[in-house]
Design a protein around this motif. Structure first.
Motif, mmCIF file in Angstrom:
data_model
loop_
_atom_site.group_PDB
_atom_site.id
_atom_site.type_symbol
_atom_site.label_atom_id
_atom_site.label_comp_id
_atom_site.label_asym_id
_atom_site.label_seq_id
_atom_site.Cartn_x
_atom_site.Cartn_y
_atom_site.Cartn_z
ATOM 1 N N ILE A 1 0.844 -1.206 0.000
ATOM 2 C CA ILE A 1 0.000 0.000 0.000
ATOM 3 C C ILE A 1 0.873 1.248 0.000
ATOM 4 C CG2 ILE A 1 -1.646 1.309 1.397
ATOM 5 C CD1 ILE A 1 -2.777 -1.365 2.356
ATOM 6 N N ALA B 1 -0.266 2.165 -3.688
ATOM 7 C CA ALA B 1 -1.704 2.446 -3.663
ATOM 8 C C ALA B 1 -2.038 3.918 -3.641
ATOM 9 C CB ALA B 1 -2.327 1.772 -2.432
ATOM 10 N N ALA C 1 -2.869 5.597 -1.071
ATOM 11 C CA ALA C 1 -4.101 5.573 -0.269
ATOM 12 C C ALA C 1 -4.117 6.723 0.723
ATOM 13 C CB ALA C 1 -4.219 4.249 0.480
ATOM 14 N N ASP D 1 -7.539 -0.734 1.576
ATOM 15 C CA ASP D 1 -7.140 0.671 1.385
ATOM 16 C C ASP D 1 -8.081 1.309 0.376
ATOM 17 O OD1 ASP D 1 -5.830 0.802 -1.484
ATOM 18 O OD2 ASP D 1 -5.080 -1.048 -0.543
ATOM 19 N N GLY E 1 -6.986 3.270 -2.124
ATOM 20 C CA GLY E 1 -6.081 3.807 -3.135
ATOM 21 C C GLY E 1 -6.458 3.429 -4.547
ATOM 22 N N LEU F 1 -4.341 -2.578 -7.028
ATOM 23 C CA LEU F 1 -3.144 -3.301 -7.448
ATOM 24 C C LEU F 1 -2.993 -3.344 -8.967
ATOM 25 C CD1 LEU F 1 -2.708 -6.363 -5.085
ATOM 26 C CD2 LEU F 1 -1.199 -4.425 -5.401
ATOM 27 N N SER G 1 -9.439 -5.976 -6.078
ATOM 28 C CA SER G 1 -8.838 -4.699 -6.435
ATOM 29 C C SER G 1 -9.712 -3.974 -7.444
ATOM 30 C CB SER G 1 -7.439 -4.922 -7.015
ATOM 31 O OG SER G 1 -6.833 -3.697 -7.324
ATOM 32 N N GLY H 1 -10.241 0.878 -4.368
ATOM 33 C CA GLY H 1 -9.072 0.440 -3.642
ATOM 34 C C GLY H 1 -8.904 -1.072 -3.691
ATOM 35 N N THR H 2 -8.144 -1.598 -2.743
ATOM 36 C CA THR H 2 -7.775 -3.017 -2.756
ATOM 37 C C THR H 2 -8.026 -3.617 -1.374
ATOM 38 O OG1 THR H 2 -6.084 -2.638 -4.421
ATOM 39 C CG2 THR H 2 -5.927 -4.688 -3.152
#
Length: 483
Positions: A386, A390, A392, A412, A414, A417, A463, A468-469
């Protein structure tokens, strides 16, 4: 019902039984003393009552010639006037009203007044002659017998007044019960208080108040029981102190053993690194330093030397990874998994200036070392990805232990991935740095999957560039015995 089973009630009841029984025994002893221990010799005057009884019957105009009352001794009684004619008769005699005493009982005609024993037909009879009034006389003769003794001795008085005596004995027994209750209460109240003190002391001692003592100095059984309790309490208190010292010493020894194990592991790793990795790196350094001169002198030999350097570097990397797999995170060893994860999140948030919400819900028991290490490493690798890829603004980490599985989630907000690793259909003409970051992210995912598989779990990655992931580790647990 509980009060009826209490020792106080039993003691009071025993007092009542004892007093009642003692009262009855006293009455029986008195009767025995009167009849046996205190002998009584019958006297002629004891028969005067029968003579006076017949005088009363004459005064009351009772019928003449009545038979003897059952239970009275054999004999007769007559009332005669001044002219010696019969005015009233009773019992076994032929004298009836109007007859001359000389005709029916001439043997008593000239007997003097008074009471005496006479010999009649070989037996001792009692004769009573009493004046009444106006010259009348009462003449009575009764022979002795067992019934006579029962009626006219003190035992006879008791026998004749049996109901009265039984009533008196019962009344005396009943009246003794309140006295027995009062005496019992006065006697057992201090005893019950002492026993209650022992019970309260035992409850307090069981609740953990090890300084509790009874301190009863009485020289009886209750006092002995209290002293035994105090002795037992002293012994248990000493044992508890000894056990606490042993626990503390064991804890210290455990910490020393753990520190010794950590030092030994560090020495072993240092030795392995020196004997293997350090030697390989030294060889790489020497070979790499000589490579430029070899290129100028013999390019073909330089290519072979470069290939050897690459192979040695790859072998060194594999050896280093093997050592890293064996190395446990010190945070997990020292603080436990929950504290180690919280500390990891706090340090990561402070370093990357990204807030982390860390929620951990574990049962009280420790997990196996391999599981704790894998969970910590997967969480650490997820946070590293992250931070690198990311971009994030917030991170959520949760670790939950249920009845049949453990779940670690790292989420997260963000770019996802896909942004770091790249789409499978994307072109390969990107920048070198982007390819390097993507390879690192791929290696991190592979490492996390391998760690999950090694402990029997599975790793799922969700993802999305817009959301985000989420990296989720799921580890099934068959039962608590496996932990």
């Amino acid at each position: 019902m509980c009060r009826l089973r209490s020792i106080g009630f039993r003691i009071i009841a025993s007092y009542i039984v004892v007093v009642s029984t003692a009262t009855i025994i006293v009455w029986l002893v008195l009767l025995l003393a009167i009849t046996v221990i205190w002998p009584y010799k019958i006297q002629p005057g004891d028969y005067q009552g029968l003579a006076l009884l017949e005088a009363g019957s004459w005064v009351l105009n009772m019928p003449d010639g009545l038979p003897l009352t059952p239970g009275l001794p054999p004999g007769f009684a007559v009332v005669v006037g001044p002219d010696n004619r019969v005015l009233h008769s009773y019992g076994d005699t032929s004298c009836r009203v109007g007859k001359a005493l000389a005709e029916c009982a001439p043997e008593v005609l000239d007997r003097p007044t008074g009471a005496r024993f006479i010999d009649l037909k070989g037996e001792q009879w009692a004769e009573t002659i009493l004046p009444v009034s106006s010259g009348e006389r009462v003449i009575a003769r009764f022979g002795p017998s067992q019934v006579e003794l029962q009626l006219y001795t003190p035992f006879g008085i008791i026998y004749g007044n049996g109901p009265y005596i039984a009533f008196m004995a019962t009344a005396t027994t009943i009246l003794s019960i309140p006295i027995a209750l009062l005496l019992a209460w006065l006697l057992i109240r201090p005893l019950l208080a002492r026993m209650r003190k022992i019970a309260q002391a035992s409850q307090s001692f069981a609740a953990g108040e090890l300084k509790t003592r009874v301190s009863d100095k009485h020289p009886d059984e209750v006092g002995e029981m209290a002293r035994q309790f105090d002795g037992m309490a002293d012994t248990l208190e000493q044992n508890v102190v000894i056990l606490r010292d042993l626990v503390q010493r064991n804890a210290e020894l455990s910490n020393q053993a753990e520190e010794a194990a950590i030092r030994a592991e560090r020495v072993r790793l240092s030795r392995d690194l020196h004997d293997d990795i350090a030697q390989r790196i030294f060889s790489l350094s020497v070979s790499s330093a000589a490579l430029p001169a070899t290129i100028e002198r013999d390019p073909a030999q330089a290519v072979a030397q470069a290939q050897a350097i690459a192979s040695l570097a790859e072998q060194t990397l594999l050896e280093l990874r093997g050592l890293l797999v064996e190395l446990r995170p010190s945070q997990v060893v020292q603080r436990g998994l929950a504290e180690a994860l919280k500390n990891l999140c706090e340090n990561w948030s402070a370093t990357n200036c990204i807030p982390v919400n860390c929620a951990i819900l574990l049962k009280g028991s420790r997990l196996p070392a391999s599981i704790e290490d894998a969970i910590y490493r997967i969480a650490q690798e997820s946070l590293n990805n992250i931070a690198k890829h990311a971009q994030a603004k917030a991170v959520y980490v949760s670790l939950v232990q249920g009845q049949r599985q453990i779940t670690l989630s790292t989420t997260d907000d963000g770019l996802g991935l896909v942004h770091a690793v790249g789409s499978p259909n994307s072109s390969s003409n990107g920048h070198k740095d982007n390819n390097k970051d993507g390879n690192q992210a791929k290696f991190g995912l592979i490492s996390m999957r391998e760690r999950a598989q090694a402990i029997g779990g599975s790793l799922a990655i969700e993802s999305d560039t817009a959301q985000g992931t989420t990296v989720r580790l799921t580890l099934p647990l068959e039962s608590d015995e496996n932990l």
